[in-house]
Design a protein around this motif. Structure first.
Motif, PDB file in Angstrom:
ATOM      1  N   SER A   1       0.836  -1.212   0.000  1.00  0.00           N
ATOM      2  CA  SER A   1       0.000   0.000   0.000  1.00  0.00           C
ATOM      3  C   SER A   1       0.867   1.256   0.000  1.00  0.00           C
ATOM      4  O   SER A   1       0.503   2.276  -0.607  1.00  0.00           O
ATOM      5  CB  SER A   1      -0.940   0.004   1.208  1.00  0.00           C
ATOM      6  OG  SER A   1      -0.228  -0.009   2.425  1.00  0.00           O
ATOM      7  N   THR A   2       2.039   1.175   0.659  1.00  0.00           N
ATOM      8  CA  THR A   2       2.974   2.304   0.622  1.00  0.00           C
ATOM      9  C   THR A   2       3.483   2.536  -0.795  1.00  0.00           C
ATOM     10  O   THR A   2       3.570   3.680  -1.273  1.00  0.00           O
ATOM     11  CB  THR A   2       4.162   2.051   1.582  1.00  0.00           C
ATOM     12  OG1 THR A   2       3.660   1.826   2.900  1.00  0.00           O
ATOM     13  CG2 THR A   2       5.109   3.236   1.599  1.00  0.00           C
ATOM     14  N   LEU A   3       3.837   1.437  -1.473  1.00  0.00           N
ATOM     15  CA  LEU A   3       4.298   1.557  -2.858  1.00  0.00           C
ATOM     16  C   LEU A   3       3.186   2.115  -3.750  1.00  0.00           C
ATOM     17  O   LEU A   3       3.432   2.986  -4.595  1.00  0.00           O
ATOM     18  CB  LEU A   3       4.765   0.202  -3.380  1.00  0.00           C
ATOM     19  CG  LEU A   3       5.232   0.191  -4.844  1.00  0.00           C
ATOM     20  CD1 LEU A   3       6.477   1.059  -5.022  1.00  0.00           C
ATOM     21  CD2 LEU A   3       5.517  -1.241  -5.316  1.00  0.00           C
ATOM     22  N   LEU A   4       1.967   1.636  -3.553  1.00  0.00           N
ATOM     23  CA  LEU A   4       0.845   2.110  -4.360  1.00  0.00           C
ATOM     24  C   LEU A   4       0.636   3.611  -4.177  1.00  0.00           C
ATOM     25  O   LEU A   4       0.405   4.340  -5.158  1.00  0.00           O
ATOM     26  CB  LEU A   4      -0.425   1.345  -3.987  1.00  0.00           C
ATOM     27  CG  LEU A   4      -1.700   1.728  -4.751  1.00  0.00           C
ATOM     28  CD1 LEU A   4      -1.516   1.524  -6.256  1.00  0.00           C
ATOM     29  CD2 LEU A   4      -2.893   0.928  -4.242  1.00  0.00           C
ATOM     30  N   SER A   5       0.742   4.079  -2.950  1.00  0.00           N
ATOM     31  CA  SER A   5       0.585   5.518  -2.692  1.00  0.00           C
ATOM     32  C   SER A   5       1.666   6.325  -3.397  1.00  0.00           C
ATOM     33  O   SER A   5       1.394   7.392  -3.963  1.00  0.00           O
ATOM     34  CB  SER A   5       0.632   5.781  -1.181  1.00  0.00           C
ATOM     35  OG  SER A   5      -0.447   5.165  -0.531  1.00  0.00           O
ATOM     36  N   ALA A   6       2.901   5.809  -3.337  1.00  0.00           N
ATOM     37  CA  ALA A   6       4.007   6.503  -4.002  1.00  0.00           C
ATOM     38  C   ALA A   6       3.787   6.543  -5.511  1.00  0.00           C
ATOM     39  O   ALA A   6       4.018   7.575  -6.167  1.00  0.00           O
ATOM     40  CB  ALA A   6       5.328   5.805  -3.673  1.00  0.00           C
ATOM     41  N   CYS A   7       3.312   5.424  -6.075  1.00  0.00           N
ATOM     42  CA  CYS A   7       3.043   5.371  -7.520  1.00  0.00           C
ATOM     43  C   CYS A   7       1.914   6.322  -7.904  1.00  0.00           C
ATOM     44  O   CYS A   7       1.960   6.966  -8.962  1.00  0.00           O
ATOM     45  CB  CYS A   7       2.683   3.945  -7.932  1.00  0.00           C
ATOM     46  SG  CYS A   7       4.038   2.769  -7.758  1.00  0.00           S
ATOM     47  N   ALA A   8       0.891   6.393  -7.059  1.00  0.00           N
ATOM     48  CA  ALA A   8      -0.240   7.282  -7.337  1.00  0.00           C
ATOM     49  C   ALA A   8       0.215   8.729  -7.366  1.00  0.00           C
ATOM     50  O   ALA A   8      -0.227   9.519  -8.217  1.00  0.00           O
ATOM     51  CB  ALA A   8      -1.324   7.081  -6.282  1.00  0.00           C
ATOM     52  N   LYS A   9       1.119   9.084  -6.447  1.00  0.00           N
ATOM     53  CA  LYS A   9       1.615  10.458  -6.387  1.00  0.00           C
ATOM     54  C   LYS A   9       2.423  10.817  -7.635  1.00  0.00           C
ATOM     55  O   LYS A   9       2.371  11.944  -8.137  1.00  0.00           O
ATOM     56  CB  LYS A   9       2.481  10.625  -5.124  1.00  0.00           C
ATOM     57  CG  LYS A   9       2.845  12.046  -4.780  1.00  0.00           C
ATOM     58  CD  LYS A   9       1.668  12.830  -4.236  1.00  0.00           C
ATOM     59  CE  LYS A   9       2.082  14.233  -3.825  1.00  0.00           C
ATOM     60  NZ  LYS A   9       0.920  15.060  -3.429  1.00  0.00           N
ATOM     61  N   LYS A  10       3.167   9.832  -8.163  1.00  0.00           N
ATOM     62  CA  LYS A  10       4.040  10.088  -9.312  1.00  0.00           C
ATOM     63  C   LYS A  10       3.416   9.663 -10.644  1.00  0.00           C
ATOM     64  O   LYS A  10       4.020   9.842 -11.701  1.00  0.00           O
ATOM     65  CB  LYS A  10       5.381   9.358  -9.126  1.00  0.00           C
ATOM     66  CG  LYS A  10       6.187   9.856  -7.923  1.00  0.00           C
ATOM     67  CD  LYS A  10       6.568  11.322  -8.072  1.00  0.00           C
ATOM     68  CE  LYS A  10       7.359  11.826  -6.884  1.00  0.00           C
ATOM     69  NZ  LYS A  10       7.694  13.259  -7.001  1.00  0.00           N
ATOM     70  N   GLY A  11       2.225   9.068 -10.600  1.00  0.00           N
ATOM     71  CA  GLY A  11       1.550   8.664 -11.835  1.00  0.00           C
ATOM     72  C   GLY A  11       2.163   7.458 -12.503  1.00  0.00           C
ATOM     73  O   GLY A  11       2.040   7.287 -13.725  1.00  0.00           O
ATOM     74  N   ASP A  12       2.829   6.573 -11.732  1.00  0.00           N
ATOM     75  CA  ASP A  12       3.476   5.376 -12.282  1.00  0.00           C
ATOM     76  C   ASP A  12       2.459   4.228 -12.301  1.00  0.00           C
ATOM     77  O   ASP A  12       2.310   3.485 -11.322  1.00  0.00           O
ATOM     78  CB  ASP A  12       4.691   5.011 -11.421  1.00  0.00           C
ATOM     79  CG  ASP A  12       5.510   3.873 -12.004  1.00  0.00           C
ATOM     80  OD1 ASP A  12       4.937   3.051 -12.746  1.00  0.00           O
ATOM     81  OD2 ASP A  12       6.714   3.804 -11.714  1.00  0.00           O
ATOM     82  N   ILE A  13       1.775   4.042 -13.439  1.00  0.00           N
ATOM     83  CA  ILE A  13       0.694   3.067 -13.509  1.00  0.00           C
ATOM     84  C   ILE A  13       1.211   1.630 -13.476  1.00  0.00           C
ATOM     85  O   ILE A  13       0.610   0.759 -12.833  1.00  0.00           O
ATOM     86  CB  ILE A  13      -0.168   3.305 -14.770  1.00  0.00           C
ATOM     87  CG1 ILE A  13      -0.997   4.579 -14.582  1.00  0.00           C
ATOM     88  CG2 ILE A  13      -1.084   2.115 -15.033  1.00  0.00           C
ATOM     89  CD1 ILE A  13      -1.951   4.864 -15.715  1.00  0.00           C
ATOM     90  N   ASN A  14       2.329   1.352 -14.130  1.00  0.00           N
ATOM     91  CA  ASN A  14       2.832  -0.026 -14.200  1.00  0.00           C
ATOM     92  C   ASN A  14       3.119  -0.590 -12.809  1.00  0.00           C
ATOM     93  O   ASN A  14       2.673  -1.689 -12.461  1.00  0.00           O
ATOM     94  CB  ASN A  14       4.086  -0.092 -15.068  1.00  0.00           C
ATOM     95  CG  ASN A  14       3.774   0.137 -16.535  1.00  0.00           C
ATOM     96  OD1 ASN A  14       2.650  -0.104 -16.989  1.00  0.00           O
ATOM     97  ND2 ASN A  14       4.758   0.610 -17.291  1.00  0.00           N
ATOM     98  N   ASN A  15       3.877   0.159 -12.019  1.00  0.00           N
ATOM     99  CA  ASN A  15       4.193  -0.317 -10.672  1.00  0.00           C
ATOM    100  C   ASN A  15       2.978  -0.216  -9.741  1.00  0.00           C
ATOM    101  O   ASN A  15       2.868  -0.976  -8.775  1.00  0.00           O
ATOM    102  CB  ASN A  15       5.376   0.465 -10.092  1.00  0.00           C
ATOM    103  CG  ASN A  15       6.701   0.011 -10.688  1.00  0.00           C
ATOM    104  OD1 ASN A  15       7.003  -1.179 -10.721  1.00  0.00           O
ATOM    105  ND2 ASN A  15       7.498   0.968 -11.181  1.00  0.00           N
ATOM    106  N   ALA A  16       2.076   0.713 -10.030  1.00  0.00           N
ATOM    107  CA  ALA A  16       0.832   0.798  -9.259  1.00  0.00           C
ATOM    108  C   ALA A  16       0.009  -0.469  -9.456  1.00  0.00           C
ATOM    109  O   ALA A  16      -0.577  -1.003  -8.508  1.00  0.00           O
ATOM    110  CB  ALA A  16       0.028   2.028  -9.679  1.00  0.00           C
TER     111      ALA A  16
END
Length: 702
Positions: free
Chosen positions: A502-517
């Motif tokens: 969930s921490t990684l998902l939040s970071a991806c959401a902030k940066k718009g990184d869909i693949n890792n999200a």
């Protein structure tokens, strides 16, 4: 006045007059002294006993044997008057084993374990009471291993252990969780045919329960023919420790059917059980039916509320406790202060702080640590620091509270300086210390420093926990190094859990990184398919890219898995009362005034440059609907309400939100802090935001 109390008072008055009369005449006879000494012992009157001893010494009276002096010794020991007991013992010309045992009791009473052992070693003769005194004192003062060694010595010296020996030795085994020796002592109890004794039965039940053999404990309990309240309490408490709430409640009902009346300890245990299994209303019902509530019951109920997310109820009940003239202890106070911290209720926290000072416990370490945490969570780190600096003694919990408080409030340098000071004062950091320091690095965008502190965890003899890895993932993610965050997860010695993904998902959401999200979200769907958070985050990412088909797929998956979305809300304390708001809330009694005030404020802010960010509304709807949705978020409604109730006030407005504040609301609060001329302190799920003069303490990183 109670008749028994009146009689006891009359006895003491008569004794007082008799000894005063004695001083006005010649030396008394041996029989007179004996009668008066025994009266002093029965009345437990140390003062008159001392006067009587002085009279005997003044008249050079020497008893024929040690009986009189032994009686006085036992009284002094019982009253905890060690120096008087030692003084009399040293003057005695005739001593026997009872004299030595009385002196042992005096040392045991005041807990001087080493001196007690020294006296025991000097004894020219001993009996079973001598050994039992040592075993009981060692067991009750935390020297359980020594207690068991004395039991062995007792048998080696040719003395048969008594029921008291076994009870105290079993208590020592319970404290040590020494199942093997506990079973050995059980065997000796059976051989000695002492198993029918209620005290031994209770001690055995307690030992087996604490050592994890709840089945054997229950077997012993069921076989007891002379159960008392203590027996039931120990068995119920055993199930409490095992987390078996249903059996606790079943036993409680059986106890009442048996005709035994539960005491306050029983009630507290069952209240704890109700809270453990989420039956808060049942706990409240039971509590309300108790005719006479003691401090333990009040504390159990207040702590239960505080730990069950019912902080407001905890504060209300604390007020009832004070009005009932029940004096709270430091544990109760700490729990109530923690409730104030969770609510960010500065007013109530300050009131309780005043009560702490009046009670004279403003130097109590747990209470002060809770106050430091409370002031930090209310955004008043200066007051927290004053308490921290004036504490006579601190522990790592206190240091952590202050460091974490600085970090949450955006005072990054202060947090790191305080951490270094903690090390200089030879306090060893724990896992929470490093979470606090890494949080400071996150809020300061200090990637290199964060990596340094993360690497130093092993230097302090610890292994980084999942919480520490989550901090590093956040730090790397915010700096744009999502790839490094993913590599860190892959190289972890732990299995990634919900927190990590969930921490990684939040970071991806902030940066718009869909693949890792997508990578993170898929793991989260497997770990907890019923949590709506990951579905919403991934759906919003797709919506921001206009991928509406993918949005529909995620929403459908969310519906099929019956995932529940928890409500986002904000709350604010106004005039000592907490008010809660949800987005587009229409339930508040002053709803019309709130919306009118908010609409007026929005129009003013638009004139000075505020432009509602409808891009954060990730639904495929028209612009007008997006604007309406973004305008009435819960924190904006809370601010409007505060401005209605507190116009022209210079004190900060404090708002708390249970999730992360959105981009638009963050911008709104910055502009509002210019117009209203008041600081706004907003605490969201991540950190504090101190808005003043158009800027935020987070420097737009949160």
């Amino acid at each position: 006045m109670n008749l028994q109390i009146l009689k006891a008072w009359e006895v003491k008055q008569n004794l007082h007059r008799a000894i005063d009369f004695l001083w006005s005449r010649e030396p008394a006879s041996s029989d007179d002294y004996t009668r008066l000494v025994l009266h002093c012992v029965r009345a437990n009157d140390f003062i008159q006993a001392k006067k009587l001893q002085s009279h005997m010494e003044h008249n050079l009276f020497q008893p024929k044997d040690s009986f009189l002096h032994n009686q006085l010794l036992h009284l002094y020991a019982k009253c905890g008057k060690l120096s008087d007991a030692r003084n009399l013992f040293d003057k005695m010309s005739k001593r026997d084993v009872y004299s030595w045992n009385a002196l042992l009791s005096a040392y045991a009473k005041v807990g001087l374990v080493e001196d007690l052992h020294a006296v025991f070693s000097q004894m020219p003769y001993r009996d079973s009471v001598s050994y039992n005194t040592l075993i009981a004192c060692f067991s009750s003062k935390g020297f359980s291993c020594k207690a068991l060694r004395v039991l062995v010595m007792m048998q080696e010296d040719g003395f048969q252990p008594t029921q008291h020996s076994y009870v105290n030795a079993l208590q020592a085994c319970s404290e040590l969780l020494d199942f093997r020796r506990g079973k050995q002592i059980h065997g000796r109890v059976v051989v000695a045919d002492c198993g029918g004794n209620a005290f031994i039965g209770n001690a055995l039940t307690d030992m087996y329960a604490k050592c994890g053999d709840i089945g054997r404990a229950r077997w012993l309990f069921d076989g007891m023919s002379n159960k008392n309240v203590v027996s039931w309490n120990l068995m119920i408490n055993g199930y409490v420790k095992m987390g078996n709430a249903d059996e606790c409640i079943r036993l409680f009902n059986m106890m009442q059917i048996s005709g035994l009346k539960p005491d306050q300890i029983t009630i507290s245990n069952v209240l704890n059980v109700y809270f453990q299994c989420g039956r808060v209303d049942d706990a409240r019902k039971m509590f309300s039916e108790i005719p006479k509530k003691d401090e333990i019951c009040w504390t159990t109920m207040i702590v239960g509320y505080a730990q069950s997310g019912r902080e407001e109820d905890a504060l209300i009940l604390f007020g009832d406790m004070l009005r009932g003239n029940i004096k709270p202890d430091s544990y109760t106070i700490s729990s109530v202060v923690s409730s104030c911290a969770k609510l960010a209720s500065l007013y109530h926290g300050q009131v309780i702080h005043g009560k702490v000072i009046l009670m004279g416990i403003d130097d109590n370490m747990p209470v002060c640590s809770a106050l430091v945490d409370m002031y930090c969570k209310c955004g008043v780190t200066l007051d927290a620091l004053v308490i921290f600096q004036t504490m006579p003694v601190r522990n790592v919990i206190t240091w952590n509270a202050m460091i974490r408080g600085y970090a949450q409030n955006g005072q990054v340098q202060e947090a790191l300086v305080l951490y270094e000071r903690m090390l200089q004062e030879n306090f060893r950091p724990d896992n929470i210390s490093f979470v606090a320091v890494l949080s400071a690095c996150i809020n300061g965008d200090m990637v290199e420093e964060g990596q340094k502190y993360f690497d130093s965890i092993s230097e302090h003899g610890m292994t980084p926990t999942l919480d520490h890895y989550a901090c590093m993932i956040t730090l790397l993610g915010r700096s744009g190094s999502i790839g490094k965050a993913v590599d860190l997860i892959k190289g972890m010695p732990h299995e990634p859990d919900y927190l990590i993904w969930s921490t990684l998902l939040s970071a991806c959401a902030k940066k718009g990184d869909i693949n890792n999200a997508e990578l993170a979200a898929n793991h989260l769907f497997e770990l907890d398919p019923h949590n709506a958070g990951p579905y919403i985050t991934l759906s919003n990412l797709y919506a921001a890219r206009g991928r509406w088909k993918d949005v529909a797929i995620v929403r459908s998956l969310m519906k099929n898995n019956n995932a529940k979305k928890f409500a986002a809300y904000s709350w604010i304390e106004v005039e000592n009362e907490v008010h809660r708001f949800v987005s587009e809330d229409r339930t508040h009694p002053e709803v019309e005034r709130i919306y009118a005030k908010l609409n007026h404020l929005i129009s003013i802010l638009q004139q000075i440059g505020y432009n509602p960010d409808t891009n954060s509304v990730l639904h495929n709807v028209g612009e007008e609907e997006k604007l309406r949705s973004i305008s009435y978020h819960s924190e904006k409604l809370a601010l409007a309400f505060a401005l209605i109730r507190k116009p022209n006030v210079v004190a900060p407005i404090r708002i708390i939100k249970n999730i992360r504040v959105c981009d638009d609301c963050h911008a709104f609060m910055k502009f509002a802090s210019i117009t209203i001329g008041q600081p706004i302190i907003l605490r969201d799920s991540n950190r504090f935001h101190h808005f003043f003069g158009g800027s935020c303490s987070c420097k737009d990183h949160w």
